[in-house]
Design a protein around this motif. Structure first.
Motif, short mmCIF file in Angstrom:
data_model
loop_
_atom_site.label_atom_id
_atom_site.label_comp_id
_atom_site.label_asym_id
_atom_site.label_seq_id
_atom_site.Cartn_x
_atom_site.Cartn_y
_atom_site.Cartn_z
N PRO A 35 0.91 -1.10 -0.03
CA PRO A 35 -0.16 0.06 -0.07
C PRO A 35 0.73 1.26 0.02
N ALA A 36 0.53 2.33 -0.81
CA ALA A 36 1.22 3.59 -0.85
C ALA A 36 1.39 4.01 0.54
N ASP A 37 0.64 3.82 1.75
CA ASP A 37 0.89 4.69 2.68
C ASP A 37 1.43 3.82 3.86
N ALA A 38 1.92 2.54 3.52
CA ALA A 38 2.39 1.59 4.25
C ALA A 38 4.00 1.97 4.63
N THR A 39 4.40 1.78 5.90
CA THR A 39 5.73 1.85 6.42
C THR A 39 6.19 0.66 6.90
N PHE A 40 7.72 0.87 7.09
CA PHE A 40 8.23 -0.32 7.55
C PHE A 40 9.56 0.20 8.31
N ALA A 41 9.81 -0.54 9.32
CA ALA A 41 11.33 -0.34 10.04
C ALA A 41 12.12 -1.44 9.67
N GLY A 42 13.20 -1.41 9.45
CA GLY A 42 14.51 -2.33 9.04
C GLY A 42 15.60 -2.15 9.78
N VAL A 43 16.32 -3.12 9.70
CA VAL A 43 17.63 -3.08 10.36
C VAL A 43 18.66 -3.68 9.31
N MET A 44 19.66 -3.01 8.81
CA MET A 44 20.74 -3.84 7.99
C MET A 44 21.92 -4.24 8.97
N ASP A 45 22.23 -5.71 8.70
CA ASP A 45 23.27 -6.36 9.71
C ASP A 45 24.12 -7.20 8.84
N THR A 46 25.15 -7.30 9.38
CA THR A 46 26.18 -8.18 8.73
C THR A 46 26.20 -9.58 9.32
N ARG A 47 26.29 -10.70 8.52
CA ARG A 47 26.44 -12.11 8.80
C ARG A 47 27.82 -12.33 8.95
N PHE A 61 20.88 6.09 -0.99
CA PHE A 61 19.71 5.64 -2.00
C PHE A 61 18.41 5.77 -0.99
N PHE A 62 18.41 5.41 0.04
CA PHE A 62 17.19 5.39 0.73
C PHE A 62 16.54 6.67 0.65
N ARG A 63 17.36 7.83 0.91
CA ARG A 63 16.73 9.29 0.97
C ARG A 63 16.42 9.63 -0.34
N ALA A 64 17.07 9.19 -1.18
CA ALA A 64 16.76 9.45 -2.89
C ALA A 64 15.43 9.24 -3.06
N LEU A 65 14.96 8.02 -2.28
CA LEU A 65 13.41 7.88 -2.55
C LEU A 65 12.50 8.28 -1.55
N ASP A 66 12.96 8.39 -0.46
CA ASP A 66 12.15 9.07 0.79
C ASP A 66 13.04 9.76 1.48
N PRO A 67 12.91 11.25 1.12
CA PRO A 67 13.59 12.15 1.87
C PRO A 67 13.54 12.15 3.34
N ASP A 68 12.25 11.86 4.00
CA ASP A 68 11.87 12.05 5.26
C ASP A 68 12.24 10.58 6.00
N ILE A 88 22.85 -0.42 10.29
CA ILE A 88 21.78 0.80 9.96
C ILE A 88 20.57 0.31 10.78
N ARG A 89 19.71 1.18 11.26
CA ARG A 89 18.52 1.17 11.69
C ARG A 89 17.43 2.26 10.91
N LEU A 90 16.47 1.95 10.15
CA LEU A 90 15.70 2.90 9.42
C LEU A 90 14.28 2.57 9.54
N THR A 91 13.62 3.68 9.33
CA THR A 91 12.24 3.91 9.21
C THR A 91 11.58 4.68 8.17
N GLY A 92 10.73 4.15 7.38
CA GLY A 92 10.27 5.10 6.08
C GLY A 92 9.23 4.43 5.37
N LYS A 93 9.01 4.96 4.41
CA LYS A 93 7.97 4.54 3.25
C LYS A 93 8.22 3.20 2.76
N ALA A 94 7.44 2.12 2.91
CA ALA A 94 7.76 0.68 2.68
C ALA A 94 8.15 0.73 1.35
#
Length: 281
Positions: A35-47, A61-68, A88-94
């Protein structure tokens, strides 16, 4: 975060990389499923246990598609971290996060792989006094980034291109007629930094007499290298190159060479195992 490198256009890199993925149709999967209004929280981690490089590019890259988008960098480029570390921990538009995910991960995996291999080589020669150099053996278009990654791993950048120092190699010598003549022509051209590839001990004195400022000792065994370094006697820096591996670099460094250049840092480093896991907010 502002990320700048000499001779590197970050906005153009981000735009062209995303364009390669999106083309004219865009991310049809995310558009259909999320959905256009969905949000996700995510974590980038190393294995893997890694030396990190490229996190500011992932952020871009993430800010280019979601400045907020809200982004927290949990470690810094150049940090060596164990497997399982969150980067990295991030929350934005899914939709934006999922669309940018692959480009961000590809970049961080590749650059972190280079930084990690570089750190292994740097650690192997610790205490010898030798300095690790990278080379021009880079993927076309990615030189500035790959050489940034080697710096994050602890190496020193060698030539950035054909423009910042002369590098007289065997083919130049063959055309010029001799090592001495090739060096004399470079001196006559007003070039200040003149690096000369030396294949044989008997080329050392002619190169130095003609004005070489740096000798690259190519594909020499440690015993031969040690003799070459003694013959040079500190008149110019010496560099060992050719076939250097992790299991051989310590013996090479112990010969007393000033530098050791390793092409495989950018040619052969495997991508780090880094992922981005999402959880619905």
């Amino acid at each position: 975060m502002t990320f700048t490198l000499d001779r590197f256009d970050l906005p153009a890199f981000i735009a062209s990389t995303l364009s390669e993925d999106l083309s004219e149709a865009g991310d049809i999967t995310s558009a259909a499923v999320i959905p256009a209004d969905a949000t996700f929280a995510g974590v980038m981690d190393t294995r893997d246990a890694v030396t990190v490089a490229g996190l500011p590019l992932a952020e871009a890259f993430f800010r280019a598609l979601d400045p907020d988008v809200k982004i927290e960098l949990l470690v810094r480029d150049g940090d060596s971290v164990p497997a399982g570390t969150d980067l990295i921990r991030l929350t934005g538009k899914a939709r934006a996060m999922l669309t940018a995910e692959r480009s961000a991960l590809n970049t961080v995996q590749h650059l972190t792989g280079i930084a990690t291999m570089t750190r292994q080589y740097v650690d192997r020669i610790a205490g010898t006094g030798a300095t690790l150099l990278d080379t021009r053996k880079t993927i076309p278009g990615l030189r500035a980034l790959e050489k940034y990654a080697t710096r994050m791993g602890g190496a020193t950048n060698h030539r950035m291109g054909l423009w910042d120092a002369a590098m007289i190699k065997d083919n130049h010598v063959a055309v010029a007629g001799s090592v001495g003549e090739a060096v004399r022509r470079a001196v006559a051209a007003g070039i200040e930094r003149i690096i000369v590839e030396i294949d044989r001990i008997d080329q050392i004195e002619p190169a130095l007499a003609a004005g070489a400022t740096h000798l690259l000792l190519d594909n020499m065994e440690p015993a031969t290298l040690r003799g070459a370094v003694m013959l040079v006697g500190g008149r110019v820096p010496t560099e060992a190159s050719g076939g250097v591996r992790l299991d051989t670099i310590r013996a090479i460094a112990d010969t007393g060479v000033t530098y050791i250049s390793v092409g495989r840092l950018t040619q052969s480093a495997p991508a780090a195992d880094i992922g981005l896991d999402f959880a619905s907010t």
